[in-house]
Design a protein around this motif. Sequence first.
Motif, short mmCIF file in Angstrom:
data_model
loop_
_atom_site.label_atom_id
_atom_site.label_comp_id
_atom_site.label_asym_id
_atom_site.label_seq_id
_atom_site.Cartn_x
_atom_site.Cartn_y
_atom_site.Cartn_z
N GLU A 117 0.85 -1.20 0.00
CA GLU A 117 0.00 0.00 0.00
C GLU A 117 0.89 1.25 0.00
OE1 GLU A 117 -0.55 -2.73 1.73
OE2 GLU A 117 -2.50 -3.34 0.90
N THR A 118 1.93 1.23 0.84
CA THR A 118 2.85 2.38 0.88
C THR A 118 3.65 2.47 -0.42
OG1 THR A 118 3.05 1.84 3.22
CG2 THR A 118 4.51 3.56 2.40
N ALA A 119 3.98 1.33 -0.98
CA ALA A 119 4.71 1.33 -2.27
C ALA A 119 3.85 2.02 -3.33
CB ALA A 119 5.04 -0.10 -2.68
N ALA A 120 2.56 1.73 -3.33
CA ALA A 120 1.65 2.32 -4.32
C ALA A 120 1.60 3.84 -4.14
CB ALA A 120 0.25 1.72 -4.17
N GLN A 121 1.48 4.29 -2.90
CA GLN A 121 1.42 5.74 -2.64
C GLN A 121 2.73 6.41 -3.08
OE1 GLN A 121 0.72 5.77 1.55
NE2 GLN A 121 -1.34 4.93 1.34
N THR A 122 3.83 5.76 -2.77
CA THR A 122 5.14 6.32 -3.09
C THR A 122 5.33 6.41 -4.61
OG1 THR A 122 5.94 5.27 -1.08
CG2 THR A 122 7.62 6.11 -2.58
N ALA A 123 4.95 5.34 -5.30
CA ALA A 123 5.09 5.34 -6.77
C ALA A 123 4.21 6.41 -7.39
CB ALA A 123 4.72 3.96 -7.31
N ALA A 124 3.00 6.56 -6.87
CA ALA A 124 2.07 7.56 -7.42
C ALA A 124 2.65 8.97 -7.24
CB ALA A 124 0.72 7.45 -6.74
N ARG A 125 3.31 9.18 -6.13
CA ARG A 125 3.90 10.49 -5.85
C ARG A 125 5.12 10.75 -6.74
NH1 ARG A 125 7.81 11.18 -2.23
NH2 ARG A 125 7.37 9.26 -1.10
N LEU A 126 5.91 9.71 -6.99
CA LEU A 126 7.17 9.89 -7.71
C LEU A 126 7.01 9.98 -9.23
CD1 LEU A 126 9.39 7.36 -5.70
CD2 LEU A 126 9.53 9.85 -5.62
N ALA A 127 5.98 9.33 -9.77
CA ALA A 127 5.83 9.29 -11.24
C ALA A 127 5.12 10.56 -11.71
CB ALA A 127 5.04 8.05 -11.65
N ALA A 128 5.74 11.27 -12.63
CA ALA A 128 5.08 12.45 -13.20
C ALA A 128 3.86 11.98 -13.99
CB ALA A 128 6.05 13.18 -14.11
N PRO A 129 2.81 12.81 -14.08
CA PRO A 129 1.60 12.40 -14.80
C PRO A 129 1.94 11.93 -16.22
CG PRO A 129 1.26 14.48 -13.68
CD PRO A 129 2.70 14.15 -13.50
N GLY A 130 1.32 10.84 -16.61
CA GLY A 130 1.54 10.32 -17.97
C GLY A 130 2.70 9.37 -18.09
N ARG A 131 3.60 9.36 -17.10
CA ARG A 131 4.74 8.44 -17.19
C ARG A 131 4.39 7.11 -16.52
NH1 ARG A 131 10.44 10.32 -16.18
NH2 ARG A 131 10.75 8.59 -17.63
N THR A 132 5.14 6.08 -16.88
CA THR A 132 4.74 4.72 -16.51
C THR A 132 5.39 4.24 -15.21
OG1 THR A 132 4.46 4.16 -18.83
CG2 THR A 132 4.79 2.30 -17.34
N VAL A 133 4.59 3.52 -14.43
CA VAL A 133 5.11 2.80 -13.25
C VAL A 133 5.23 1.32 -13.65
CG1 VAL A 133 4.64 2.09 -10.88
CG2 VAL A 133 4.02 4.41 -11.64
N LEU A 134 6.41 0.78 -13.48
CA LEU A 134 6.64 -0.64 -13.76
C LEU A 134 6.50 -1.43 -12.46
CD1 LEU A 134 7.64 -3.07 -15.48
CD2 LEU A 134 9.98 -2.26 -15.10
N LEU A 135 5.51 -2.33 -12.43
CA LEU A 135 5.31 -3.16 -11.24
C LEU A 135 5.93 -4.53 -11.48
CD1 LEU A 135 1.56 -2.37 -10.34
CD2 LEU A 135 3.65 -1.32 -9.42
N THR A 136 6.93 -4.88 -10.68
CA THR A 136 7.59 -6.19 -10.81
C THR A 136 7.43 -6.94 -9.50
OG1 THR A 136 9.73 -5.36 -10.03
CG2 THR A 136 9.31 -5.18 -12.38
N ILE A 137 6.20 -6.96 -9.02
CA ILE A 137 5.94 -7.54 -7.68
C ILE A 137 5.12 -8.83 -7.79
CG2 ILE A 137 6.13 -5.35 -6.43
CD1 ILE A 137 2.69 -6.22 -6.88
N GLY A 138 5.03 -9.39 -9.01
CA GLY A 138 4.20 -10.57 -9.19
C GLY A 138 2.74 -10.15 -9.32
N ARG A 139 1.84 -11.12 -9.22
CA ARG A 139 0.42 -10.80 -9.45
C ARG A 139 -0.39 -10.71 -8.17
NH1 ARG A 139 -1.32 -14.30 -13.49
NH2 ARG A 139 -3.42 -13.61 -13.10
N GLN A 140 0.09 -11.37 -7.12
CA GLN A 140 -0.77 -11.56 -5.94
C GLN A 140 -1.19 -10.28 -5.25
OE1 GLN A 140 0.03 -14.63 -3.06
NE2 GLN A 140 1.46 -15.54 -4.48
#
Length: 253
Positions: A117-140
């Motif tokens: 949950e904190t990773a999601a918040q952190t990624a949302a804050r760090l990624a400029a709008p329109g740029r991609t977040v790469l999730l390599t955490i598996g599917r679960q």
Amino acid sequence: MTVLLLGGTAEARELATALVREGLPVVSSLAGRVSRPRLPEGDVRHGGFGGVDGLAAWLREHDVHALIDATHPFAETMSRHAAEASARTGVPLIRVARPGWSEHPDSGAWHWVEDHETAAQTAARLAAPGRTVLLTIGRQRLDAYLAELGDRPVLARVVDPLEDIDARPVPANWTSVLDRGPYELAGELELMRSHDVAVVVTKDSGGAYTSAKLDAAGRCCAAVVVVRRPAVPQGVELVEGVSQAVEWVRGRL
Ligand code: NAP
């Protein structure tokens, strides 16, 4: 007399090979989550045991003399069950887990977080709008990213096709890429550049199998968000390498 090896990792496969070559009676156990698992050498069983009760019964029925937990560092439930079943049956247990990535030269610049949950918040804050977040955490645990990143460009790397996320539809902005390690630097750079990746989210899995993304992120100036590992269950001996685990088994049989 049997050695039960809880697997699903590259280290577990290496360990199975080492034990088979020593002529030791090993059975590898796989959870049965992926459709085409890489199979270790030697005997293999598939699927859950049915909780601690089921695992304890299996240990007794198969005359297990040594239990090795070589599951992924994030397979927290299986590790806890192994510790409880070992305590209940008296079958000795060892945890084999490769070191994490905290010694990586770039690790001081990464964003270390306690949970997805904190990773999601952190990624949302760090990624400029329109740029991609790469999730390599598996599917679960992809569900933990839906609230923060559901309407953002996301590239989710998974082993099997992503049909839904916890029974919810995959957001329209999300793309999945089907792949599994080992990964090379060139491929990771190509992936990050072609998708304009601004943030890479990973678990602290450790090892060399999937670490190229960390070097690639550094080269692409992508931020890295790392989810810390769960603790090893209390009282369980931890070793980092296959050779130490083989030594330990020799001492038990
Ligand atoms: P988990 O949440 O810790 O375990 C959930 C349940 O799956 C366990 O209670 C057990 O079912 C069954 N299970 C897990 N590992 C098993 C094994 N080796 N043999 C038999 N049953 C197993 O595990 P997970 O995180 O879903 O991981 C599942 C498997 O994928 C593990 O074997 C792990 O090594 C591998 N893996 C996990 C990750 C990750 O990031 N979590 C990454 C790569 C590979 P019962 O309670 O019915 O016994």
